[in-house]
Design an enzyme around this catalytic site. Sequence first.
Site, PDB file in Angstrom:
ATOM      1  N   CYS A 191      38.885  65.610  39.393  1.00 27.50           N
ATOM      2  CA  CYS A 191      38.775  65.185  40.802  1.00 27.50           C
ATOM      3  C   CYS A 191      39.130  63.715  41.007  1.00 27.50           C
ATOM      4  CB  CYS A 191      37.389  65.492  41.343  1.00 27.50           C
ATOM      5  SG  CYS A 191      36.952  67.224  41.134  1.00 27.50           S
ATOM      6  N   HIS A 204      34.570  62.034  47.510  1.00 27.22           N
ATOM      7  CA  HIS A 204      35.078  63.317  47.017  1.00 27.22           C
ATOM      8  C   HIS A 204      34.334  64.441  47.735  1.00 27.22           C
ATOM      9  CE1 HIS A 204      36.458  66.485  44.520  1.00 27.22           C
ATOM     10  NE2 HIS A 204      35.326  66.635  43.844  1.00 27.22           N
ATOM     11  N   ASN A 259      36.452  72.247  47.900  1.00 27.08           N
ATOM     12  CA  ASN A 259      36.727  71.222  46.891  1.00 27.08           C
ATOM     13  C   ASN A 259      38.162  71.392  46.402  1.00 27.08           C
ATOM     14  OD1 ASN A 259      36.901  69.624  44.616  1.00 27.08           O
ATOM     15  ND2 ASN A 259      34.975  70.313  43.713  1.00 27.08           N
TER      16      ASN A 259
HETATM   17  N1  ACO Z   1      26.134  83.107  46.535  1.00 29.25           N
HETATM   18  C1  ACO Z   1      24.856  83.434  46.375  1.00 29.25           C
HETATM   19  N2  ACO Z   1      24.106  82.996  45.355  1.00 29.25           N
HETATM   20  C2  ACO Z   1      24.690  82.190  44.459  1.00 29.25           C
HETATM   21  C3  ACO Z   1      26.031  81.793  44.565  1.00 29.25           C
HETATM   22  C4  ACO Z   1      26.781  82.284  45.655  1.00 29.25           C
HETATM   23  N3  ACO Z   1      28.058  81.977  45.857  1.00 29.25           N
HETATM   24  N4  ACO Z   1      26.325  80.981  43.544  1.00 29.25           N
HETATM   25  C5  ACO Z   1      25.204  80.857  42.808  1.00 29.25           C
HETATM   26  N5  ACO Z   1      24.208  81.588  43.368  1.00 29.25           N
HETATM   27  C6  ACO Z   1      22.832  81.755  42.907  1.00 29.25           C
HETATM   28  C7  ACO Z   1      22.669  81.459  41.438  1.00 29.25           C
HETATM   29  O1  ACO Z   1      22.985  82.603  40.671  1.00 29.25           O
HETATM   30  C8  ACO Z   1      21.206  81.123  41.372  1.00 29.25           C
HETATM   31  O2  ACO Z   1      20.471  82.319  41.352  1.00 29.25           O
HETATM   32  P1  ACO Z   1      19.137  82.434  40.455  1.00 29.25           P
HETATM   33  O3  ACO Z   1      18.201  81.389  40.999  1.00 29.25           O
HETATM   34  O4  ACO Z   1      18.721  83.838  40.701  1.00 29.25           O
HETATM   35  O5  ACO Z   1      19.579  82.140  39.060  1.00 29.25           O
HETATM   36  C9  ACO Z   1      20.935  80.423  42.708  1.00 29.25           C
HETATM   37  O6  ACO Z   1      22.030  80.790  43.572  1.00 29.25           O
HETATM   38  C10 ACO Z   1      20.867  78.915  42.609  1.00 29.25           C
HETATM   39  O7  ACO Z   1      21.966  78.496  41.818  1.00 29.25           O
HETATM   40  P2  ACO Z   1      22.226  76.963  41.536  1.00 29.25           P
HETATM   41  O8  ACO Z   1      23.464  76.825  40.714  1.00 29.25           O
HETATM   42  O9  ACO Z   1      20.987  76.315  41.039  1.00 29.25           O
HETATM   43  O10 ACO Z   1      22.497  76.447  43.042  1.00 29.25           O
HETATM   44  P3  ACO Z   1      22.712  74.989  43.541  1.00 29.25           P
HETATM   45  O11 ACO Z   1      21.814  74.729  44.663  1.00 29.25           O
HETATM   46  O12 ACO Z   1      22.760  73.999  42.416  1.00 29.25           O
HETATM   47  O13 ACO Z   1      24.194  75.079  44.150  1.00 29.25           O
HETATM   48  C11 ACO Z   1      26.436  74.484  43.536  1.00 29.25           C
HETATM   49  C12 ACO Z   1      25.272  75.445  43.319  1.00 29.25           C
HETATM   50  C13 ACO Z   1      26.899  74.639  44.949  1.00 29.25           C
HETATM   51  C14 ACO Z   1      27.562  74.843  42.579  1.00 29.25           C
HETATM   52  C15 ACO Z   1      26.003  73.027  43.301  1.00 29.25           C
HETATM   53  O14 ACO Z   1      25.247  72.961  42.120  1.00 29.25           O
HETATM   54  C16 ACO Z   1      27.144  72.048  43.226  1.00 29.25           C
HETATM   55  O15 ACO Z   1      27.786  71.765  44.194  1.00 29.25           O
HETATM   56  N6  ACO Z   1      27.360  71.458  42.045  1.00 29.25           N
HETATM   57  C17 ACO Z   1      28.335  70.370  41.874  1.00 29.25           C
HETATM   58  C18 ACO Z   1      29.779  70.778  42.005  1.00 29.25           C
HETATM   59  C19 ACO Z   1      30.637  69.568  41.776  1.00 29.25           C
HETATM   60  O16 ACO Z   1      30.383  68.478  42.269  1.00 29.25           O
HETATM   61  N7  ACO Z   1      31.660  69.657  40.964  1.00 29.25           N
HETATM   62  C20 ACO Z   1      32.336  68.428  40.590  1.00 29.25           C
HETATM   63  C21 ACO Z   1      33.691  68.344  40.850  1.00 29.25           C
HETATM   64  S1  ACO Z   1      34.580  69.827  40.571  1.00 29.25           S
HETATM   65  C22 ACO Z   1      35.954  69.426  39.580  1.00 29.25           C
HETATM   66  O17 ACO Z   1      35.967  68.458  38.906  1.00 29.25           O
HETATM   67  C23 ACO Z   1      37.059  70.424  39.539  1.00 29.25           C
END
Ligand code: ACO
Length: 330
Positions: free
Chosen positions: A116, A257, A287
């Site tokens: 990114c 970002h 993203n």
């Molecule tokens: N729909 C429904 N439920 C989902 C989904 C979805 N699309 N995706 C995950 N869940 C579920 C998970 O399975 C989990 O279920 P569980 O509690 O039964 O295990 C629950 O939702 C919570 O999952 P988390 O991963 O803890 O959710 P979180 O609130 O952390 O959100 C997310 C996930 C959106 C991915 C977030 O963590 C995030 O944005 N992370 C950072 C991403 C980022 O900044 N990336 C960097 C750059 S990317 C690059 O470099 C290419």
Amino acid sequence: MTPRPIARITGLGACLPPTVVTNADFEKSLDTSDQWIVERTGIRERRIAGPDLTLAEMCRVASTKALAQANLSAKDLDVIILGTVTPDRRLPATACDLQALLGATNAAAFDISAACPGFVYGLAIARGFIASGQANRILVLGAEKLSTVTDSTDRSTAVLFGDGAGGVVVEPADDSGRGILSSVLGADGTLADLLYIPGGGSADPVSEKVVRERSHFIKMAGREVFKAAVLAMSRACDGALAQAGITADQIDLLVPHQANIRIIEATAKHAGIPMDKVMVNVDRFGNTSAATIPLALDQGVAEGRIKPGSLLLLVTFGAGFTWGSVVVRW
Ligand code: ACO
């Protein structure tokens, strides 16, 4: 004291693929919901480039606009730097395909792999080229076709990513005080396996096994990445502001970002910048990795939120982990 800028941005352009994929589209194929995606990420839709729209072509469209704005022709370019993790081919660099498409016959061309932060890394490299006198007219792009490395069966990543391209022309600064005032880059490779593509590289080349295990797609430990992103982006903002000798209240617009609205809000809060001074378009484009910042800049200019002289704080974070922040007087 604010340093005199060495390099400044003289042109800007973007390209968004026409196909829109909404959260409702994912509800048909995955165990997910519009409500979950919006609440956890802020994303409502993203753009996808199909097989007929190459990364190089998206870059060509963005570059042509940026060059026109800078009043330059492609032959004026000394260097083309493309930040991407989704080149059209593993060999050669897509920057070389772009050089050919543009007819930028006098330009060196290379891709950089910094995830990114690829665009912000590229800005810092361009500034260094200008500072050393090696080059004067540099095209810096951030562009991705993340749809090609996203596993459509993995709900934890499928809903997050989109495609797009954006770029700027960087030239030596004049006496106006406009330009890049500071740049801070960083990386922590010990955390690489929290966000990576395990297969398809030279350590585990493309094979039936790689395809069967779907290891040619992005894997991400979302929660851990989230925490690291907030910390690194907050520190990078502090560093870039300090290096530029300015305080957060002087910033006209934070351009972060676009990965997740909650990361953006936490970063803005840390920096002490109110949300009405923060560029947000993750809702529309998801993203797009290295493309998020140039796309946001393009939108900011189009909406009149970025004007000549505006003080901008750019900040980014991604796989590697890598991060970076730049202060620019537009
Ligand atoms: N729909 C429904 N439920 C989902 C989904 C979805 N699309 N995706 C995950 N869940 C579920 C998970 O399975 C989990 O279920 P569980 O509690 O039964 O295990 C629950 O939702 C919570 O999952 P988390 O991963 O803890 O959710 P979180 O609130 O952390 O959100 C997310 C996930 C959106 C991915 C977030 O963590 C995030 O944005 N992370 C950072 C991403 C980022 O900044 N990336 C960097 C750059 S990317 C690059 O470099 C290419």
